[in-house]
Design a protein around this motif. Structure first.
Motif, PDB file in Angstrom:
ATOM      1  N   GLY A  77       1.201  -1.143  -0.426  1.00 10.11           N
ATOM      2  CA  GLY A  77       0.022   0.450  -0.038  1.00 10.11           C
ATOM      3  C   GLY A  77       1.213   1.295  -0.021  1.00 10.11           C
ATOM      4  N   THR A  78       2.276   0.802   1.029  1.00  5.28           N
ATOM      5  CA  THR A  78       3.063   2.588   0.875  1.00  5.28           C
ATOM      6  C   THR A  78       3.290   2.826  -0.674  1.00  5.28           C
ATOM      7  N   LYS A  79       4.464   1.490  -1.620  1.00  3.92           N
ATOM      8  CA  LYS A  79       4.875   1.747  -2.844  1.00  3.92           C
ATOM      9  C   LYS A  79       3.673   2.405  -3.529  1.00  3.92           C
ATOM     10  N   VAL A  80       1.603   2.114  -3.086  1.00  2.57           N
ATOM     11  CA  VAL A  80       1.363   2.552  -4.052  1.00  2.57           C
ATOM     12  C   VAL A  80       1.435   3.606  -4.054  1.00  2.57           C
ATOM     13  N   LYS A  81       1.147   4.476  -2.556  1.00  2.00           N
ATOM     14  CA  LYS A  81       0.744   5.404  -2.897  1.00  2.00           C
ATOM     15  C   LYS A  81       2.022   6.626  -3.409  1.00  2.00           C
ATOM     16  N   MET A  82       3.229   6.093  -2.652  1.00  4.03           N
ATOM     17  CA  MET A  82       4.245   7.045  -2.974  1.00  4.03           C
ATOM     18  C   MET A  82       4.744   7.358  -4.146  1.00  4.03           C
TER      19      MET A  82
END
Length: 203
Positions: A77-82
């Motif tokens: 999820g973090t990579k998607v948002k980043m």
């Protein structure tokens, strides 16, 4: 655990699917209910590890391998948002920096205190200092070990810009940890791998 990821990303903004047979979770961005067909992120369970991949117009890149499923889901999820960070939260523009004191004054206006340090090492912070007439930026971990991010900045202004780039990203990473509601142990290998990927650590 998938529910936490769905809540974190939001069903309105992202299309999330799970293939139980292949143990694959796929995430794509949505705009006005139209799913982006060009870019996708995947979490693939492969034995005792979880691989996060990014696929862009047919080209697939493995980003990281982690051993804990909950941590892997959070970082997916973090990579998607980043990937949209610069659009969601544009970084402030930095002009000429005249001195270390000037840099501290400028950065204090928009960076969380404690995330960065200038001219000395600080635990769990992005640090900037001069050595042999070049400015070095790196991350000082929980054990006070310094990991280089960039070591070829010719002047203080360039060094400060690099410091801002990575401190800005790290600041939002910390916010995402709280938003997701997960506790990360920075001493685990998974967390070390995440920081290496997130901050582009060279060593």
């Amino acid at each position: 655990m998938l529910n936490e990821l769905v809540k974190f990303l939001g069903e309105e903004d992202y299309f999330i699917t799970k293939d139980n047979e292949e143990n694959i979770i796929e995430v794509r961005e949505k705009t006005n209910d139209i799913v982006n067909q060009d870019i996708a992120f995947f979490l693939i369970e492969d034995g005792l590890k979880y691989d996060i991949l990014r696929k862009s117009r047919g080209s697939e890149t493995k980003l990281i391998s982690l051993s804990n499923k909950a941590t892997a889901l959070f970082y997916l999820g973090t990579k998607v948002k980043m990937s949209r960070l610069s659009t969601l939260y544009p970084k402030p523009k930095i002009s000429h920096i005249s001195s270390e004191d000037n840099a501290r004054e400028v950065l204090s206006n928009f960076l969380d205190d404690g995330l960065y340090e200038i001219e000395k090492y600080k635990k769990d912070a992005i640090c900037l200092f001069e050595e042999n007439n070049v400015y070095i930026v790196g991350y000082c971990d929980m054990n006070m070990v310094f990991h280089i991010i960039s070591n070829d900045n010719p002047d203080l202004t360039m060094g400060t810009k690099v410091l801002v780039n990575f401190s800005w990203k790290y600041m939002y990473f910390k916010k995402m940890i709280k938003e997701y509601g997960i506790e990360l142990n920075y001493k685990t290998q998974d967390c070390k791998e995440i920081l290496r990927d997130l901050l582009n650590l060279k060593n």
